[in-house]
Each structure stands twice: as C-alpha cells, then as structure tokens.
Design a protein around this motif. Structure first.
Motif, short mmCIF file in Angstrom:
data_model
loop_
_atom_site.label_atom_id
_atom_site.label_comp_id
_atom_site.label_asym_id
_atom_site.label_seq_id
_atom_site.Cartn_x
_atom_site.Cartn_y
_atom_site.Cartn_z
N ALA A 173 -0.97 -10.48 -6.38
CA ALA A 173 -1.79 -11.11 -7.41
C ALA A 173 -0.95 -12.15 -8.14
CB ALA A 173 -2.28 -10.05 -8.40
N HIS A 174 -1.56 -12.83 -9.09
CA HIS A 174 -0.85 -13.76 -9.97
C HIS A 174 -0.33 -12.97 -11.16
CE1 HIS A 174 -2.43 -17.02 -7.57
NE2 HIS A 174 -3.67 -16.64 -7.82
N SER A 175 0.93 -13.14 -11.47
CA SER A 175 1.53 -12.38 -12.56
C SER A 175 1.24 -13.01 -13.91
CB SER A 175 3.06 -12.32 -12.37
OG SER A 175 3.68 -11.76 -13.51
N PRO A 176 1.05 -12.20 -14.94
CA PRO A 176 0.94 -12.75 -16.29
C PRO A 176 2.22 -13.45 -16.74
CG PRO A 176 0.93 -10.35 -16.35
CD PRO A 176 0.83 -10.74 -14.92
N LEU A 177 3.33 -13.19 -16.04
CA LEU A 177 4.58 -13.89 -16.34
C LEU A 177 4.60 -15.30 -15.77
CD1 LEU A 177 7.26 -11.08 -15.70
CD2 LEU A 177 6.24 -11.79 -17.88
N GLY A 178 3.64 -15.60 -14.89
CA GLY A 178 3.54 -16.94 -14.34
C GLY A 178 3.89 -17.05 -12.86
N GLY A 179 4.50 -16.00 -12.29
CA GLY A 179 4.86 -16.03 -10.88
C GLY A 179 3.98 -15.12 -10.06
N ALA A 180 4.62 -14.31 -9.22
CA ALA A 180 3.88 -13.39 -8.34
C ALA A 180 3.88 -11.98 -8.92
CB ALA A 180 4.49 -13.39 -6.95
N GLN A 181 2.86 -11.23 -8.56
CA GLN A 181 2.77 -9.83 -8.92
C GLN A 181 2.44 -9.03 -7.67
OE1 GLN A 181 -0.76 -8.03 -11.07
NE2 GLN A 181 0.79 -7.82 -12.69
N PHE A 182 3.18 -7.94 -7.46
CA PHE A 182 2.90 -7.05 -6.34
C PHE A 182 2.59 -5.67 -6.89
CE2 PHE A 182 5.30 -10.50 -4.51
CZ PHE A 182 4.54 -10.80 -3.39
N ILE A 183 1.47 -5.12 -6.44
CA ILE A 183 0.95 -3.86 -6.96
C ILE A 183 0.88 -2.85 -5.82
CG2 ILE A 183 -1.02 -2.75 -8.10
CD1 ILE A 183 -1.76 -5.88 -8.76
N VAL A 184 1.54 -1.72 -5.98
CA VAL A 184 1.50 -0.66 -4.98
C VAL A 184 0.93 0.58 -5.65
CG1 VAL A 184 2.82 0.69 -3.32
CG2 VAL A 184 3.54 -1.65 -3.87
N GLU A 185 -0.13 1.11 -5.05
CA GLU A 185 -0.81 2.27 -5.62
C GLU A 185 -0.70 3.46 -4.66
OE1 GLU A 185 -4.28 0.65 -8.45
OE2 GLU A 185 -4.70 0.40 -6.31
N PHE A 186 -0.46 4.63 -5.23
CA PHE A 186 -0.41 5.87 -4.47
C PHE A 186 -1.33 6.89 -5.13
CE2 PHE A 186 3.88 4.11 -3.59
CZ PHE A 186 3.77 4.02 -2.20
N PRO A 187 -2.03 7.68 -4.32
CA PRO A 187 -2.89 8.71 -4.92
C PRO A 187 -2.07 9.74 -5.68
CG PRO A 187 -3.28 8.52 -2.53
CD PRO A 187 -2.06 7.70 -2.86
N ALA A 188 -2.63 10.22 -6.78
CA ALA A 188 -1.99 11.30 -7.51
C ALA A 188 -2.01 12.56 -6.65
CB ALA A 188 -2.72 11.54 -8.83
N ALA A 189 -0.97 13.37 -6.76
CA ALA A 189 -0.91 14.62 -5.98
C ALA A 189 -2.02 15.56 -6.42
CB ALA A 189 0.45 15.27 -6.18
N THR A 190 -2.50 16.32 -5.47
CA THR A 190 -3.54 17.30 -5.75
C THR A 190 -2.97 18.70 -5.58
OG1 THR A 190 -4.26 17.38 -3.45
CG2 THR A 190 -5.28 15.70 -4.87
N ALA A 191 -3.76 19.71 -5.92
CA ALA A 191 -3.32 21.10 -5.78
C ALA A 191 -3.03 21.42 -4.32
CB ALA A 191 -4.38 22.04 -6.33
N SER A 192 -3.80 20.85 -3.41
CA SER A 192 -3.58 21.14 -1.98
C SER A 192 -2.28 20.52 -1.49
CB SER A 192 -4.76 20.64 -1.14
OG SER A 192 -4.90 19.24 -1.25
N ASP A 193 -1.84 19.41 -2.10
CA ASP A 193 -0.57 18.81 -1.71
C ASP A 193 0.60 19.74 -1.97
OD1 ASP A 193 -1.65 16.37 -0.85
OD2 ASP A 193 -1.56 15.51 -2.87
N SER A 194 0.57 20.42 -3.10
CA SER A 194 1.68 21.31 -3.44
C SER A 194 1.70 22.54 -2.54
CB SER A 194 1.60 21.74 -4.91
OG SER A 194 0.38 22.39 -5.17
N ALA A 195 0.56 22.85 -1.89
CA ALA A 195 0.51 23.99 -0.99
C ALA A 195 1.06 23.66 0.39
CB ALA A 195 -0.94 24.49 -0.86
N ASP A 196 1.21 22.35 0.69
CA ASP A 196 1.72 21.93 2.01
C ASP A 196 3.19 22.26 2.19
OD1 ASP A 196 -0.75 20.99 2.61
OD2 ASP A 196 -0.29 18.88 2.22
#
Length: 196
Positions: A173-196
């Motif tokens: 994306a375009h950064s509010p600082l004026g250059g580039a912005q990179f956004i990386v999203e990961f799902p929040a862990a769930t209860a089943s994740d901790s059981a793995d």
C-alpha cells in the motif's frame, strides 16, 4: 587497486549469496513438502526482537527507526523463524530504498481474528500499478533496476509465499509516511491450534 577490487568481490559475493538463498527459499516455499514448524507464538515478541536489531541497523545507516508494538500478546499459529524472515526481508527492502535521514517504522497490532505486522518507510514508494504486482518475482526489480537501489528481486515474492503458507496474507500500500507500506496479516491462534 587490490583493496577496492577486494571490496567489490566481497560485495558481489554477498549479493550472489543472497540471490541463491532467496532462490532456494522461494523454491522451497512453492514446494509441496516445504517444511514449517508452526507453534503458537507471540508476534509482538518477535516484533520486539526484530525492532532491537533493526534500530541499530537504521542508526548505522543514518535512518530514523520508529516502532509501534502492541503491549498485549498477539498469538498466531505460525513458524516463528519464518515470521522473522518476513520482517527482515521487508526491513531490508525499506533500508535499501529510504534516503539518509528518512524514517522506517515497524508496527505489530493485535486483533480479535487477525494480527498484523506493518512496515512503513518514506522512501520513493510504489505506484498504484506496483501495488498489485509487488509480490511477483522480479517484477519490481526489473522496473526499478538502475533507477533506485534494488535487491535480488525475490525478497518480496518470498514474503508473499511465506505469509500464504502460514495461513496469512501480504499486501502492499501507500504509506502515510509518504513511501511504501507492506502489511502482513496472520490469523489469531484458536483453541484447536494449541491442541496440535
């Protein structure tokens, strides 16, 4: 000329080593048997460790480093080493293109369903057209080679693949600082994740 030739050889050897490493990682990321070691990890903790390292690097490069790191845990079921690789690749790109005196910012935000890592800079930025192809191998590299400092052309592609393989996403994306912005999203862990 021996000293300058030696410096040139060391620099080129390092560049080729990074290229080979990126190629191998990119090939592995696209492979069916690409190995990940997922566990419930705190993205805020990874962000804090990365911030300490990159703060020093930015100081050496004459750049202003800023951070906005959540104080609450941001737990995702991901490979901690690969998340750090994602951050390091994006930070390396930002350091490369941001002029001396410029600003680079690393942020980690916790959310209910998704946790987010954001890298902003006030470098030359990206065009609207660049945003849609930013994670394609070597496309930005070929567009900007000779116009601005570029890396191997594979770092962003690797970021995109790694994010995808860990169940997340990467966008530009375009950064509010004026250059580039990179956004990386990961799902929040769930209860089943901790059981793995």
């Amino acid at each position: 000329d021996i000293a300058s030739t030696g410096e040139l050889l060391v620099g080129e050897t390092g560049r080729l080593d990074r290229l080979i490493s990126d190629l191998l990682d990119l090939a592995r990321a696209g492979a069916v048997d690409f190995r990940l070691s997922p566990a419930n990890v705190d993205l805020a903790s990874i962000g804090n460790a990365a911030a300490e390292a990159w703060r020093l690097r930015c100081e050496r490069e004459g750049l202003v480093f800023q951070s906005d790191l959540t104080s609450t845990p941001a737990i995702s079921h991901v490979d901690a080493t690969r998340v750090r690789q994602v951050i390091d690749n994006l930070m390396e790109n930002a350091v490369r293109v941001t002029p001396v005196g410029g600003i680079i910012k690393l942020s980690v935000f916790d959310g209910f369903d998704t946790h987010t890592i954001v890298i902003d800079d006030n470098g030359p930025g990206l065009t609207d057209d660049d945003l849609s192809i930013a994670f394609q191998p070597a496309v930005l590299h070929s567009r900007y080679r000779g116009l601005r400092a570029v890396g191997t052309g594979l770092g962003l592609a690797l970021v995109g693949r790694l994010a995808d393989r860990m169940g997340g996403s990467a966008t530009a994306a375009h950064s509010p600082l004026g250059g580039a912005q990179f956004i990386v999203e990961f799902p929040a862990a769930t209860a089943s994740d901790s059981a793995d």
